[in-house]
Design a protein around this motif. Structure first.
Motif, PDB file in Angstrom:
ATOM      1  N   SER A  95     -48.911 -32.580 -40.671  1.00 29.09           N
ATOM      2  CA  SER A  95     -49.955 -31.624 -40.290  1.00 29.09           C
ATOM      3  C   SER A  95     -50.292 -31.680 -38.806  1.00 29.09           C
ATOM      4  N   ALA A  96     -50.356 -32.888 -38.237  1.00 29.40           N
ATOM      5  CA  ALA A  96     -50.704 -33.015 -36.817  1.00 29.40           C
ATOM      6  C   ALA A  96     -49.628 -32.398 -35.932  1.00 29.40           C
ATOM      7  N   HIS A  97     -48.381 -32.693 -36.211  1.00 34.98           N
ATOM      8  CA  HIS A  97     -47.283 -32.121 -35.424  1.00 34.98           C
ATOM      9  C   HIS A  97     -47.219 -30.606 -35.601  1.00 34.98           C
TER      10      HIS A  97
ATOM     11  N   GLN B 262     -49.616 -28.251 -33.610  1.00 34.53           N
ATOM     12  CA  GLN B 262     -49.497 -28.099 -32.160  1.00 34.53           C
ATOM     13  C   GLN B 262     -49.092 -26.651 -31.834  1.00 34.53           C
TER      14      GLN B 262
END
Length: 630
Positions: free
Chosen positions: A85-87, A90
């Motif tokens: 989710s974090a990647h 972006q």
């Protein structure tokens, strides 16, 4: 009927496309065994070979473990797939259709097979070559007893014991390699479009076995060719026999693939003769070299009239009777030009006028010997350039090689999907992005790479280990770390001169070990994995975005025309809100609602199902409601 058989049983047709009945017999028996294995039952009628009058003997590829490999292709996944989710959030990745997946590629292919069934235009893979130097060991995470395997694969217990023996011993035999490749290639064929194609790099260790294996999976008539790639210039001195300079790339099509041969526009400047007042080009009418003698083509030995009105016959360089390049009916005086040579002999030339050329584009056929498409030396330099002169990967393929395969197999502006499930250093991703940047294309890639641990004790992988540990901060360095980093660096480099899609989303496999009794199901990370896995099962590609829908306090997830209810607490008021959204918003269409069975009480499930039946919507949509189990 023939086309249906070719779709489901390509191995039953020879290279001419003719049905081989004995192969169809084997395929039907195999299908029966497959059904039995999935049901864990034995159907004696189907096993009774007396039903068939054809001989049991036939030409085929067999190995210890083939029955096991066939079983593996249909066993359900034992994992879930979750997004990073974090990647993915972006900005450069949020709307990207490119995908990198971490995990065992057989499991990943099984996750993808519904959502990408017949959607992949081109597959390129560079699997382990089984050289005997540790590049391949069979490592199967599935656990069977001899009894359970014998029952499921419909084989004898002794054979089951032998198969399990080599899977436990991390074998690198031919049988182990074929068992490893078979289910992966089987599913890969299902993913190819009807006009799709697969390229497989290989060397002499398994080339012969791979060719027979692909004949069985893709069908012998779908063999396109075997490319010889010159990987070195000059060879090496480490061989006792030949200095090996080449590898192979096997090419198989699905059904309708046509190669994109290069085209060269004919230049008018090339037609530099003026004959009969028109621009023309001339070429020798006589056929010299191999096949120049009359005996090779008697019909091309005939006289033509020279400028003096005398009969002129073709004469070979050795003085014997020769042959023309054209049949007499294809020649006339206007298309023959006579020129005197240094010995005073008149020589006829064929005349081609520029105005008469119908197709001004010349097709340059792609040849099966690749001598100028990059070498291993070039590939190493490409890695060094991206990673500050650090050699962090041993056996990459050159970018130009993959770009060439992409050019002959895909289209620039067709959103073609390219799949590589042995991603390695990520050359395929870089080749796709560079080609898109050069021609403003929109090809999409899906790469799969196992999180294979880098062995720091080996001298060949020490630099890779230290790079991942020190520069990337990896606690447990893996090949996947290198794949991911190469795509990031290549993307940043290309982005300096392009504004195309150069991002990529990351997904990874997770063990399906959830326990609804301890509340683990209700963590966000767990719901993420369940959601992505359900979506793929429901034939929703990863490129379709998730959308959170607020149903009056209850958060549902929409993906295309499907709605997912993974949280507890769903009530009738939330269903009423959903119906009102469907009625009010023109582009809000829901045709299927999936609820997580463990998160709903039985009474609530009945209310939802009855509510959907009783509530009518203005769009008159038929909404399917179904429970999902982990």
């Amino acid at each position: 009927m023939t086309q249906v058989l070719k779709e489901h049983f390509p191995q039953c047709f020879d290279k001419n496309g003719d049905l081989m009945p004995y192969k169809l017999q084997e395929a039907i028996l195999d299908l029966a065994q497959e059904i039995n294995a999935q049901a864990n039952t034995a159907t004696q009628d189907l096993e009774n070979e007396a039903v068939f009058s054809l001989s049991k003997e036939s030409y085929s590829l067999n190995w210890l473990g083939k029955s096991y490999a066939k079983l593996l292709r249909h066993l359900p996944t034992h994992t879930l797939i979750a997004q990073d989710s974090a990647h993915n959030a972006q900005p450069q990745n949020a709307n990207s259709k490119n995908v990198l997946i971490k995990g065992d590629n057989l499991e990943v292919l099984k996750h993808l097979k519904n959502a990408y069934y017949r959607k992949v235009k081109m597959i390129y893979i560079d699997p382990p070559y089984n050289t005997g130097n540790g590049d391949f060991i069979y490592n199967d995470e599935r656990s069977f007893t001899p009894q359970s395997l014998a029952q499921m694969a419909n084989i004898e217990i002794d054979e089951a014991k032998k198969i399990l023996d080599y899977t436990l011993k991390n074998s690198s035999t031919h049988s182990a390699w074929l068992s490893f490749m078979y289910p992966r290639l089987y599913i890969a064929r299902q993913l190819l479009r009807d006009d799709g194609v697969i390229f497989i790099s290989i060397d002499d260790n398994e080339q012969a076995n791979l060719k027979l294996l692909c004949d069985e999976i893709f069908g012998e008539e779908n063999f396109v060719g075997q490319i010889i790639w010159q990987k070195k210039k000059g060879g090496g001195q480490d061989s006792q026999d030949f200095a090996k300079e080449h590898e192979y790339i096997l090419c198989y099509s699905k059904y309708e693939w046509k190669i994109n041969d290069k085209k060269e526009q004919l230049s008018e400047n090339k037609f530099n003769k003026i004959i009969n007042g028109k621009k023309a080009i001339i070429s020798k009418l006589e056929k010299w070299g191999i096949g120049a003698l009359m005996e090779d083509a008697p019909s091309l030995y005939y006289p033509i009239k020279d400028p003096n009105g005398d009969d002129f016959y073709p004469i070979a360089p050795n003085g014997e009777k020769g042959r023309w390049r054209k049949k007499p009916e294809n020649l006339d005086n206007e298309h023959i030009y006579w020129q005197e040579n240094q010995k005073g002999r008149l020589t006829p030339y064929e005349v081609i006028y520029f105005d008469e050329v119908k197709d001004k584009e010349k097709i340059i056929k792609t040849r099966t010997i690749f001598t100028d498409y990059g070498t291993t030396t070039d590939a190493t330099k490409e890695i060094l350039n991206l990673f500050n002169n650090q050699k962090i990967f041993d056996t990459p393929k050159p970018i130009n090689l993959i770009k060439t395969l992409l050019q002959i197999s895909t289209s620039t502006n067709s959103n073609d999907i390219i799949l590589d499930f042995f991603a390695g250093s990520g050359t395929t991703a870089q080749a796709v992005m560079e080609l898109n940047a050069e021609y403003k294309g929109n090809r999409e890639f899906i790469l799969v790479q196992l999180d294979e641990v880098i062995d720091k004790s080996k001298s060949t992988s020490k630099a890779a280990y230290e790079f991942c540990k020190n520069e990337l901060g990896s606690e447990n360095p893996t090949i996947f770390d290198i794949t991911k980093e190469r795509i990031k660096r290549a993307s940043a480099k290309i982005a300096q001169n392009s504004n195309l899609d150069l991002g990529f989303k990351i997904y990874e496999l997770r063990e399906n070990d959830f326990d609804s009794q301890n509340g683990a199901l209700f963590k966000e990370v767990d719901k993420n994995a369940l959601l992505e896995s359900f979506r793929l099962q429901d034939s929703t590609p990863l490129s379709v975005e998730n959308q959170t829908i607020d149903l009056g306090g209850y958060k549902a997830i929409r993906a295309g025309e499907k709605l997912y209810l993974l949280n507890s607490g769903f009530e009738m008021k939330h269903l009423q809100k959903l119906i009102s959204l469907i009625d009010a918003q023109k582009d809000f269409v829901i045709k299927e609602i999936s609820y997580l069975n463990d998160a709903f009480e039985s009474a609530r499930i009945r209310e939802i199902e009855e509510g959907i039946k009783s509530y009518s919507n203005k769009k008159e949509l038929k909404i399917l409601v179904r429970g999902r189990f982990i």
